[in-house]
Design a protein around this motif. Structure first.
Motif, PDB file in Angstrom:
ATOM      1  N   LEU A   1       1.017  -1.168  -0.014  1.00 21.90           N
ATOM      2  CA  LEU A   1       0.073  -0.024  -0.151  1.00 21.90           C
ATOM      3  C   LEU A   1       0.967   1.218  -0.162  1.00 21.90           C
ATOM      4  O   LEU A   1       1.497   1.325   0.954  1.00 21.90           O
TER       5      LEU A   1
ATOM      6  N   ILE B   1      -2.382  -1.390  -3.195  1.00 22.46           N
ATOM      7  CA  ILE B   1      -3.464  -0.433  -2.989  1.00 22.46           C
ATOM      8  C   ILE B   1      -2.457   0.766  -3.272  1.00 22.46           C
ATOM      9  O   ILE B   1      -1.503   1.195  -2.624  1.00 22.46           O
TER      10      ILE B   1
ATOM     11  N   ALA C   1      -2.968   5.141  -2.220  1.00 14.68           N
ATOM     12  CA  ALA C   1      -3.933   5.949  -1.521  1.00 14.68           C
ATOM     13  C   ALA C   1      -3.165   7.468  -1.332  1.00 14.68           C
ATOM     14  O   ALA C   1      -2.012   7.269  -1.489  1.00 14.68           O
TER      15      ALA C   1
ATOM     16  N   SER D   1      -1.724   7.870   4.509  1.00 14.70           N
ATOM     17  CA  SER D   1      -1.886   6.738   5.662  1.00 14.70           C
ATOM     18  C   SER D   1      -3.183   7.378   6.435  1.00 14.70           C
ATOM     19  O   SER D   1      -3.279   8.378   6.713  1.00 14.70           O
TER      20      SER D   1
ATOM     21  N   LEU E   1      -7.178   2.841   6.436  1.00 16.88           N
ATOM     22  CA  LEU E   1      -6.303   2.170   5.428  1.00 16.88           C
ATOM     23  C   LEU E   1      -5.372   0.923   6.395  1.00 16.88           C
ATOM     24  O   LEU E   1      -5.135  -0.180   5.670  1.00 16.88           O
TER      25      LEU E   1
ATOM     26  N   THR F   1       3.350  -1.655   4.046  1.00 16.53           N
ATOM     27  CA  THR F   1       3.285  -0.090   3.912  1.00 16.53           C
ATOM     28  C   THR F   1       4.297   0.614   4.429  1.00 16.53           C
ATOM     29  O   THR F   1       5.056  -0.062   5.261  1.00 16.53           O
TER      30      THR F   1
END
Length: 303
Positions: A192, A220, A222, A225, A229, A240
């Protein structure tokens, strides 16, 4: 030159056409066209090339518009300063802050300001670093609390504290059982990550490339953070990068024991303002409060 003419040529650049700019400004197209020509005549250069699709900024126009925007901001600053002197109003503080800023520091500083200055008003904007710098540059916010950018005469910066990011994973991830990991051990893992222009992602991808590794596998993407999530990747094998603190621990995530291998994870967080920009007394007081609250003891509690 009339200050309004600066506003007019800036609007034409932003909108791309005379028609859209005229609508935004509430002017007729002939009036706006006349204003642009008036500025070009005064300067002796063409600011725009007229094309079938709109108005294209010339090389001279790029240079002039950069100065025009600075002049407009300085003019707005001067008006705000004189208004403050004339009325004695506390006014509003327009604060931008990064998603990486601990809630504790933000809340403690702003709460103290509201208690001290009952007439003060806060306008808070939570944005990524690039957006915060753009907002400062455009005069849309007064001060930002964020990861500090590189040296630039355009901005004044002041350190508040340092923090360190980590590669984190679900507490049951197989990699957590290993006492020493290198980037090569993360090859093929899913991630992520923020969007490609964000510094931390660029740093990760650059580190993989330097070690001859394939890019991280993006599962993922985005903007930043958040607790939601982290909950999303809890119970999975997705990795991540995050500041490892209360928010990650509460989501059941733990940092990997990673040998950095050229991946820069230390960050300086601080205050950023426009060099020479006007700061109201209440804004200066909020800056003081951030300094006072960002003590070593407080940051150990909030990070």
């Amino acid at each position: 030159m009339d200050v309004r003419d600066l506003e007019y040529v800036i609007a034409v650049e932003q909108c791309g056409t005379i028609g859209k700019a005229a609508d935004m400004l509430g002017l007729t197209q002939p009036s706006l066209t006349k204003a642009v020509r008036r500025v070009e005549t005064l300067l002796g250069v063409m600011l725009f090339e007229r094309t079938s699709t709109g108005m294209r900024v010339t090389q001279a126009g790029v240079q002039f518009l950069a100065r025009a925007k600075r002049l407009r901001r300085d003019y707005d600053d001067a008006l705000a300063e004189m208004r403050s002197i004339r009325t004695g109003e506390q006014g509003a503080v327009r604060l931008g802050y990064s998603p990486s800023l601990p809630d504790g520091l933000l809340v403690a500083s702003c709460r103290r300001l509201l208690r001290e200055r009952p007439a003060a008003r806060l306008r808070l904007r939570r944005r990524l670093a690039k957006e915060l710098l753009d907002s400062l540059r455009n005069g849309e916010i007064d001060v930002a609390v964020m990861p500090l950018p590189g040296i630039s005469a355009e901005f004044a910066t002041e350190d508040l504290y340092e923090d360190r990011l980590a590669v984190v994973a679900d507490a049951k991830h197989p990699l957590l059982s290993r006492p020493r990991l290198r980037l090569s051990d993360l090859q093929g893992e899913e991630w992520l990550l923020p969007e490609g222009h964000i510094t931390v992602r660029q740093s990760l991808e650059d580190a993989f490339e330097r070690h001859g590794l394939a890019p991280p596998v993006l599962r993922i993407e985005a903007d930043f953070s958040s607790e939601a999530l982290f909950q999303l990747i809890a119970g999975t094998n997705i990795l991540t990068i995050s500041r490892c603190g209360q928010i990650t621990r509460s989501a059941g995530l733990e940092p990997l024991k990673l040998v950095v291998d050229g991946l820069e994870l230390n960050r300086r967080i601080g205050l950023v303002t426009r060099t020479g920009g006007y700061l109201s007394p209440v804004c200066c007081r909020l800056i003081d409060l951030f300094r006072e609250e960002a003590t070593q003891g407080n940051m150990a509690k909030w990070l």
